[in-house]
Motif scaffolding. Structure first.
Motif, PDB file in Angstrom:
ATOM      1  N   THR A 166       0.835  -1.210   0.000  1.00  0.00           N
ATOM      2  CA  THR A 166       0.000   0.000   0.000  1.00  0.00           C
ATOM      3  C   THR A 166       0.862   1.249   0.000  1.00  0.00           C
ATOM      4  O   THR A 166       0.561   2.235  -0.696  1.00  0.00           O
ATOM      5  CB  THR A 166      -0.928   0.010   1.229  1.00  0.00           C
ATOM      6  OG1 THR A 166      -1.761  -1.151   1.203  1.00  0.00           O
ATOM      7  CG2 THR A 166      -1.810   1.246   1.240  1.00  0.00           C
ATOM      8  N   GLU A 169       2.275   1.776  -3.467  1.00  0.00           N
ATOM      9  CA  GLU A 169       1.252   2.330  -4.356  1.00  0.00           C
ATOM     10  C   GLU A 169       1.091   3.828  -4.122  1.00  0.00           C
ATOM     11  O   GLU A 169       1.004   4.622  -5.072  1.00  0.00           O
ATOM     12  CB  GLU A 169      -0.078   1.625  -4.137  1.00  0.00           C
ATOM     13  CG  GLU A 169      -1.194   2.133  -5.036  1.00  0.00           C
ATOM     14  CD  GLU A 169      -2.533   1.483  -4.722  1.00  0.00           C
ATOM     15  OE1 GLU A 169      -3.518   1.853  -5.378  1.00  0.00           O
ATOM     16  OE2 GLU A 169      -2.588   0.616  -3.830  1.00  0.00           O
ATOM     17  N   LYS A 170       1.063   4.232  -2.862  1.00  0.00           N
ATOM     18  CA  LYS A 170       0.945   5.654  -2.536  1.00  0.00           C
ATOM     19  C   LYS A 170       2.142   6.436  -3.061  1.00  0.00           C
ATOM     20  O   LYS A 170       1.997   7.560  -3.554  1.00  0.00           O
ATOM     21  CB  LYS A 170       0.821   5.834  -1.025  1.00  0.00           C
ATOM     22  CG  LYS A 170      -0.494   5.362  -0.439  1.00  0.00           C
ATOM     23  CD  LYS A 170      -0.511   5.545   1.070  1.00  0.00           C
ATOM     24  CE  LYS A 170      -1.824   5.072   1.667  1.00  0.00           C
ATOM     25  NZ  LYS A 170      -1.826   5.201   3.159  1.00  0.00           N
ATOM     26  N   THR A 173       1.876   6.827  -6.840  1.00  0.00           N
ATOM     27  CA  THR A 173       0.841   7.814  -7.138  1.00  0.00           C
ATOM     28  C   THR A 173       1.353   9.223  -6.878  1.00  0.00           C
ATOM     29  O   THR A 173       1.087  10.154  -7.649  1.00  0.00           O
ATOM     30  CB  THR A 173      -0.418   7.537  -6.294  1.00  0.00           C
ATOM     31  OG1 THR A 173      -0.908   6.229  -6.587  1.00  0.00           O
ATOM     32  CG2 THR A 173      -1.503   8.555  -6.584  1.00  0.00           C
ATOM     33  N   LYS A 183       4.977   7.207 -15.700  1.00  0.00           N
ATOM     34  CA  LYS A 183       4.970   5.749 -15.572  1.00  0.00           C
ATOM     35  C   LYS A 183       6.181   5.109 -16.232  1.00  0.00           C
ATOM     36  O   LYS A 183       6.740   4.140 -15.710  1.00  0.00           O
ATOM     37  CB  LYS A 183       3.686   5.180 -16.185  1.00  0.00           C
ATOM     38  CG  LYS A 183       2.443   5.365 -15.334  1.00  0.00           C
ATOM     39  CD  LYS A 183       1.261   4.619 -15.967  1.00  0.00           C
ATOM     40  CE  LYS A 183       0.029   4.710 -15.110  1.00  0.00           C
ATOM     41  NZ  LYS A 183      -1.116   3.962 -15.695  1.00  0.00           N
ATOM     42  N   LEU A 210       0.054  -2.691  -9.824  1.00  0.00           N
ATOM     43  CA  LEU A 210       0.138  -1.991  -8.543  1.00  0.00           C
ATOM     44  C   LEU A 210      -0.864  -0.848  -8.483  1.00  0.00           C
ATOM     45  O   LEU A 210      -1.623  -0.707  -7.515  1.00  0.00           O
ATOM     46  CB  LEU A 210       1.561  -1.454  -8.333  1.00  0.00           C
ATOM     47  CG  LEU A 210       1.780  -0.602  -7.077  1.00  0.00           C
ATOM     48  CD1 LEU A 210       1.841  -1.498  -5.847  1.00  0.00           C
ATOM     49  CD2 LEU A 210       3.063   0.209  -7.197  1.00  0.00           C
ATOM     50  N   LEU A 211      -0.880  -0.010  -9.506  1.00  0.00           N
ATOM     51  CA  LEU A 211      -1.751   1.160  -9.518  1.00  0.00           C
ATOM     52  C   LEU A 211      -3.215   0.776  -9.670  1.00  0.00           C
ATOM     53  O   LEU A 211      -4.106   1.543  -9.293  1.00  0.00           O
ATOM     54  CB  LEU A 211      -1.328   2.105 -10.646  1.00  0.00           C
ATOM     55  CG  LEU A 211       0.054   2.735 -10.468  1.00  0.00           C
ATOM     56  CD1 LEU A 211       0.449   3.527 -11.703  1.00  0.00           C
ATOM     57  CD2 LEU A 211       0.095   3.619  -9.224  1.00  0.00           C
ATOM     58  N   GLY A 213      -4.418  -1.647  -8.089  1.00  0.00           N
ATOM     59  CA  GLY A 213      -4.787  -2.246  -6.813  1.00  0.00           C
ATOM     60  C   GLY A 213      -4.837  -3.751  -6.836  1.00  0.00           C
ATOM     61  O   GLY A 213      -5.499  -4.379  -6.004  1.00  0.00           O
TER      62      GLY A 213
END
Length: 230
Positions: A166, A169-170, A173, A183, A210-211, A213
């Motif tokens: 998580t 991922e953050k 982002t 990317k 990953l992005l 989810g």
């Protein structure tokens, strides 16, 4: 006149380092300890973020990341910033680099620097040294501070031991939303990590999962997250 002469030499030194300097650098520029103490009492210079041996002229510039920059100066206290060999004298890496790039990074109280030879410098308070081998295009300068580029920074954090998916991922982002990286750059960083460690995988496919989810986006030795030497 002596104090003014020494202040002039100090200003010349500090100008090339956004207003900051080390006590050792000041001595090499002919500024005596007595003059330095007098300038500190007069409020002309002050400590930088409680980093021992690093000061700044109060009327001079201020680095946007004063503590990180001061800790980098302290890695080679006798060398002016513009004479240092990089990356041999240290590059900001990991979460510290993410912070400099404006992408946040995981919470930490220390600054992490990467060096090919961690025995070449002495780590001061609040500094963590990591053995890091960098290609010439894997680091850049941010306001005179050497930092790993976003792709390498992301790969180092994403493949670190015990990292939470998580949080990764953050971080990805944040890099994308701030415009610090796209990317393609983040995926290229993962691909380089895979090649460096002899691992199979596709950085872009992993990043997309990953992005999106995906629960099976791997951060493991079998996927992009092998924990080999940086």
């Amino acid at each position: 006149m002596r104090v003014l002469d020494e202040l002039g030499r100090l200003a010349e030194l500090a100008e090339g380092q956004l207003g900051s300097f080390t006590e050792a650098q000041a001595a090499s520029y002919g500024v005596s300890p007595d003059t330095l103490a007098e300038l500190r009492r007069a409020g002309v210079c002050e400590e930088v973020s409680s980093v021992p041996g690093v000061l700044r002229l109060c009327a001079g510039g201020r680095h946007p990341f004063p503590r990180v920059f001061a800790r980098w100066l302290a890695l080679a206290p006798e060398q002016p910033a513009w004479t240092r060999a990089v990356p041999e004298t240290g590059v900001v890496v990991g979460n510290s680099a993410a912070h400099v790039h404006g992408a946040g990074g995981l919470p930490q109280n220390h600054t992490e620097f990467g060096l090919a030879d961690t025995g070449a410098v002495t780590a001061g308070p609040g500094v963590v040294l990591t053995r890091t081998v960098l290609e010439p295009d894997e680091w850049t300068l941010v306001q005179g501070l050497p930092v790993t580029r976003p792709g390498r920074t992301f790969a180092d954090i994403a493949t670190g031991p015990g990292v939470d998916l998580t949080d990764v991922e953050k971080l990805a982002t944040a890099f994308l939303l701030t415009g610090a990286a796209d990317k393609a750059e983040l995926a290229a960083g993962i691909d380089r990590h895979l090649r460096r460690n002899g691992l199979a995988g596709d950085g872009r496919a992993w990043l997309d999962d990953l992005l999106a989810g995906a629960d099976d986006a791997p951060v493991s030795p079998e996927g992009p997250g092998g924990h080999g030497t940086r």
